[in-house]
Scaffold this motif. Structure first.
Motif, PDB file in Angstrom:
ATOM      1  N   UNK A 279       2.157 -11.051  13.232  1.00 15.23           N
ATOM      2  CA  UNK A 279       2.690 -12.212  12.888  1.00 15.23           C
ATOM      3  C   UNK A 279       3.441 -11.806  11.572  1.00 15.23           C
ATOM      4  N   UNK A 280       2.822 -11.148  10.664  1.00 11.09           N
ATOM      5  CA  UNK A 280       3.543 -10.951   9.240  1.00 11.09           C
ATOM      6  C   UNK A 280       4.987 -10.133   9.780  1.00 11.09           C
ATOM      7  N   UNK A 281       4.730  -9.271  10.688  1.00  8.09           N
ATOM      8  CA  UNK A 281       6.163  -8.365  11.059  1.00  8.09           C
ATOM      9  C   UNK A 281       7.375  -9.774  11.498  1.00  8.09           C
ATOM     10  N   UNK A 282       6.811 -10.862  12.143  1.00  9.44           N
ATOM     11  CA  UNK A 282       7.849 -11.749  12.405  1.00  9.44           C
ATOM     12  C   UNK A 282       8.224 -12.523  11.278  1.00  9.44           C
ATOM     13  N   UNK A 283       7.368 -12.813  10.325  1.00 11.72           N
ATOM     14  CA  UNK A 283       7.614 -13.780   9.313  1.00 11.72           C
ATOM     15  C   UNK A 283       8.192 -13.066   8.118  1.00 11.72           C
ATOM     16  N   UNK A 284       7.767 -11.980   7.786  1.00 13.94           N
ATOM     17  CA  UNK A 284       8.349 -11.222   6.722  1.00 13.94           C
ATOM     18  C   UNK A 284       8.003  -9.878   6.675  1.00 13.94           C
ATOM     19  N   UNK A 285       8.738  -9.180   7.509  1.00 16.38           N
ATOM     20  CA  UNK A 285       8.614  -7.568   7.889  1.00 16.38           C
ATOM     21  C   UNK A 285       8.721  -6.918   6.635  1.00 16.38           C
ATOM     22  N   UNK A 286       9.565  -7.241   5.500  1.00 18.94           N
ATOM     23  CA  UNK A 286       9.885  -6.544   4.392  1.00 18.94           C
ATOM     24  C   UNK A 286       8.696  -6.419   3.653  1.00 18.94           C
ATOM     25  N   UNK A 287       7.539  -7.105   3.667  1.00 18.10           N
ATOM     26  CA  UNK A 287       6.457  -7.158   2.948  1.00 18.10           C
ATOM     27  C   UNK A 287       5.499  -5.906   3.266  1.00 18.10           C
ATOM     28  N   UNK A 288       5.818  -5.302   4.432  1.00 20.10           N
ATOM     29  CA  UNK A 288       4.907  -4.274   4.706  1.00 20.10           C
ATOM     30  C   UNK A 288       5.452  -3.058   4.074  1.00 20.10           C
ATOM     31  N   UNK A 289       6.330  -3.105   3.248  1.00 23.77           N
ATOM     32  CA  UNK A 289       7.010  -2.006   2.440  1.00 23.77           C
ATOM     33  C   UNK A 289       6.207  -1.967   1.018  1.00 23.77           C
ATOM     34  N   UNK A 290       5.341  -3.058   0.735  1.00 23.27           N
ATOM     35  CA  UNK A 290       4.598  -2.936  -0.321  1.00 23.27           C
ATOM     36  C   UNK A 290       3.297  -2.375  -0.329  1.00 23.27           C
ATOM     37  N   UNK A 291       2.910  -2.014   0.974  1.00 21.37           N
ATOM     38  CA  UNK A 291       1.332  -1.275   1.018  1.00 21.37           C
ATOM     39  C   UNK A 291       1.978   0.053   0.589  1.00 21.37           C
ATOM     40  N   UNK A 292       1.327   0.657  -0.481  1.00 18.35           N
ATOM     41  CA  UNK A 292       1.833   1.991  -1.042  1.00 18.35           C
ATOM     42  C   UNK A 292       0.321   2.852  -0.952  1.00 18.35           C
ATOM     43  N   UNK A 293       0.292   4.157  -0.110  1.00 19.88           N
ATOM     44  CA  UNK A 293      -0.898   4.702  -0.025  1.00 19.88           C
ATOM     45  C   UNK A 293      -1.148   5.562  -1.267  1.00 19.88           C
ATOM     46  N   UNK A 294      -2.280   5.660  -1.891  1.00 18.32           N
ATOM     47  CA  UNK A 294      -2.504   6.615  -2.816  1.00 18.32           C
ATOM     48  C   UNK A 294      -3.812   7.600  -2.456  1.00 18.32           C
ATOM     49  N   UNK A 295      -3.352   8.889  -2.833  1.00 20.40           N
ATOM     50  CA  UNK A 295      -4.312  10.011  -2.282  1.00 20.40           C
ATOM     51  C   UNK A 295      -5.561   9.696  -3.032  1.00 20.40           C
ATOM     52  N   UNK A 296      -6.984   9.912  -2.317  1.00 16.88           N
ATOM     53  CA  UNK A 296      -7.981  10.103  -3.180  1.00 16.88           C
ATOM     54  C   UNK A 296      -9.150  10.143  -2.394  1.00 16.88           C
ATOM     55  N   UNK A 297     -10.257  10.232  -2.948  1.00 20.66           N
ATOM     56  CA  UNK A 297     -11.785  10.217  -1.996  1.00 20.66           C
ATOM     57  C   UNK A 297     -12.753   9.539  -2.886  1.00 20.66           C
ATOM     58  N   UNK A 298     -13.381   8.493  -2.318  1.00 20.81           N
ATOM     59  CA  UNK A 298     -14.430   7.751  -2.981  1.00 20.81           C
ATOM     60  C   UNK A 298     -15.750   8.466  -3.412  1.00 20.81           C
ATOM     61  N   UNK A 299     -15.654   9.650  -2.699  1.00 22.69           N
ATOM     62  CA  UNK A 299     -16.987  10.492  -3.072  1.00 22.69           C
ATOM     63  C   UNK A 299     -16.840  11.539  -4.172  1.00 22.69           C
ATOM     64  N   UNK A 300     -15.646  11.613  -4.633  1.00 24.67           N
ATOM     65  CA  UNK A 300     -15.061  12.457  -5.778  1.00 24.67           C
ATOM     66  C   UNK A 300     -15.200  11.780  -7.105  1.00 24.67           C
ATOM     67  N   UNK A 301     -15.127  12.815  -8.258  1.00 24.56           N
ATOM     68  CA  UNK A 301     -15.024  12.205  -9.551  1.00 24.56           C
ATOM     69  C   UNK A 301     -13.543  11.703  -9.664  1.00 24.56           C
ATOM     70  N   UNK A 302     -13.505  10.404 -10.474  1.00 21.55           N
ATOM     71  CA  UNK A 302     -12.243   9.824 -10.617  1.00 21.55           C
ATOM     72  C   UNK A 302     -11.803   9.469  -9.309  1.00 21.55           C
ATOM     73  N   UNK A 303     -12.557   9.240  -8.060  1.00 14.66           N
ATOM     74  CA  UNK A 303     -12.179   8.887  -7.001  1.00 14.66           C
ATOM     75  C   UNK A 303     -11.134   9.908  -6.122  1.00 14.66           C
ATOM     76  N   UNK A 304     -11.291  11.222  -6.914  1.00 18.58           N
ATOM     77  CA  UNK A 304     -10.317  12.201  -6.139  1.00 18.58           C
ATOM     78  C   UNK A 304      -9.015  12.048  -6.542  1.00 18.58           C
ATOM     79  N   UNK A 305      -8.504  11.048  -7.420  1.00 19.24           N
ATOM     80  CA  UNK A 305      -7.246  10.782  -7.601  1.00 19.24           C
ATOM     81  C   UNK A 305      -6.188  11.680  -8.467  1.00 19.24           C
TER      82      UNK A 305
END
Length: 489
Positions: free
Chosen positions: A81-107
């Motif tokens: 539905x989002x792809x049909x209504x506002x596909x460009x919004x998907x580019x706002x999802x930015x992955x950030x490397x990390x691991x929640x089991x590590x110190x400082x979340x592994x970031x």
């Protein structure tokens, strides 16, 4: 804990809409790749089109980079539905490397600095396994919460709201759960220190004593994670959302969406395949289901309220929201299973192994009899390995939801139409029916054009099942007659 006067505040001249609150705002999520996280990302992007970047903490998994994983994430049918209504919004999802089991979340340090403009953070990441070793559960559910709060406290000066997603069963010894913080079962700081001092086996051996007989490591550590929130609420604008049993969407962006086999979904699929024939629980007990899109709206509004209406609340303000159904809206296990069987017969799975049938019971002797003769023995014949774990029959819980329900009353008409929700008198009927079709299509990868074949297969299985029962009955009758009248047959 002192109540904030803003809790009683409704709309005023200074009303800031939900979409305005999130406009040009960077958001940070942990747990964004999970069931709840995906639906939250989709709703934020679709209903808050002016939102800034949505940073999602991820780790490389099964040989896939975080870039590949985020590309796969936004390619789910959930985002159609989002792809049909506002596909460009998907580019706002930015992955950030990390691991929640590590110190400082592994970031990495440079990624942490990228969070300096974050205004809203959602902590969804957790291990939902009940049988995790205590050490793993502490790292995942308690340490990750502290690490996130430390990062936000020192790095995000613009932070307006931090939402910690807990569970409605974080204090399972209370069968009537209020929207408040309960006393801690242990000092979470001592447990965090113990993680690095003791071996996993030692911690597991101490679990019963440390946890005051909590039923599992999940509810125990999630309850202590709420105490982490309590210790940091003087430094961060925090709120806690406690969902009950999160299940398929009821409305947005499509009805019936689900992408995992957790909880009742796994039970329904296993029953539909003809594997699960019984369960050890009280059939009249109720299960508190809450649609995932209702939980997501609660999370979004909890952040909005904490950053607007409650922005002037003083130290120690920590609102708690129980995102749960009322007792009347909850479903009896028997009703849920009966409804499920209706749909399983109407639109069966094409890969079913046997006729979907079976009944729950709280009579232990009958449970084990059914377990052996309707599940374990057939499974051995089919060369399937089924590992069964003994659980006590489930209890019932009731949840206060006044503060959660009040969120909708604080909205203006436009926001209410976008972020409000409707819950029917009981979560059955169309809700379960729509979910079953989605489970069949997306979880079982069973396209609709296999339905005619599946119905023919089910009809054949029912016939064979009846023949087997008749033959078994005849053999039993002959055996009884021979024992009563020896030499007569």
């Amino acid at each position: 804990m002192a109540a904030c006067q803003a809790d009683m505040t409704t709309q005023s001249e200074g009303y800031e809409s939900v979409t305005d609150f999130y406009a040009n705002t960077d958001v940070f999520l942990t747990g964004g790749t999970g069931f709840l996280g995906k639906v939250l990302i989709e709703k934020l992007l679709r209903s808050c089109p002016d939102i800034g970047n949505v940073f999602v903490l991820m780790r490389n998994k099964r040989g896939k980079s975080i870039e590949t994983r985020v590309a796969e994430l936004v390619n789910y049918p959930l985002f159609d539905r989002l792809r049909e209504e506002n596909k460009s919004a998907l580019s706002k999802v930015i992955p950030v490397f990390g691991d929640i089991t590590k110190l400082r979340l592994g970031m990495y340090d440079e990624d942490i600095q990228r969070l300096s403009n974050v205004s809203v953070a959602f902590h969804l990441a957790a291990s939902v396994r009940f049988d995790d070793p205590l050490k793993d559960a502490i790292k995942t559910n308690i340490c990750s919460t502290q690490e996130l709060f430390e990062i936000l406290r020192t790095t995000a000066p613009k932070i307006r709201a931090v939402i910690h997603v807990s569970t409605a069963y974080s204090n399972p010894e209370n069968f009537h759960v209020e929207e408040k913080l309960y006393p801690p079962k242990y000092d979470w700081k001592k447990l965090v220190q113990a993680v690095d001092r003791y071996e996993p086996e030692t911690l597991d051996a101490l679990m019963q004593k440390l946890s005051h007989n909590s039923p599992n490591t999940y509810t125990y550590t999630k309850g202590l994670a709420e105490q982490v929130c309590n210790d940091y609420c003087n430094e961060l604008p925090l709120a806690i959302v406690r969902p009950s049993v999160v299940l398929f969407t009821i409305q947005e962006p499509m009805s019936g969406w689900v992408d995992n086999f957790n909880g009742p979904t796994g039970m329904l699929v296993s029953a539909g395949l003809g594997i699960t024939r019984t369960a050890y629980l009280r059939p009249k007990n109720r299960i508190n289901l809450i649609p995932v899109d209702v939980v997501v709206k609660t999370i979004i509004l909890a952040a909005w309220k904490r950053g607007t209406i409650e922005r002037t609340c003083g130290p120690s303000h920590l609102p708690v929201y129980n995102s749960a159904a009322t007792y009347e809206q909850s479903l009896e296990y028997q009703e849920m299973l009966d409804r499920g069987k209706e749909y399983l017969y109407a639109v069966p799975f094409s890969r079913m192994l046997w006729v979907p049938r079976g009944y729950p019971t709280d009579w232990k002797a009958l449970y084990y009899f059914k377990l052996i003769f309707t599940m374990l023995l057939p499974s051995f014949l089919l060369d399937l390995l089924i590992r069964m774990f003994g659980h006590k029959p489930l209890h019932e819980w009731e949840f206060d939801t006044k503060r959660t329900d009040n969120l909708i009353e604080l909205l203006d008409e436009k926001d209410r139409s976008t972020f409000g929700w409707y819950m029917p008198r009981t979560l059955s009927g169309k809700y379960l029916e729509n979910a079953y079709i989605t489970i069949r299509r997306y979880l079982m990868k069973d396209p609709d054009d296999t339905i005619p074949y599946a119905k023919r297969k089910l009809a054949r299985m029912i016939l064979v099942d009846r023949i087997i029962k008749i033959i078994a009955g005849c053999f039993t009758l002959v055996a009884i007659c021979r024992s009563i009248f020896p030499g007569s047959l």
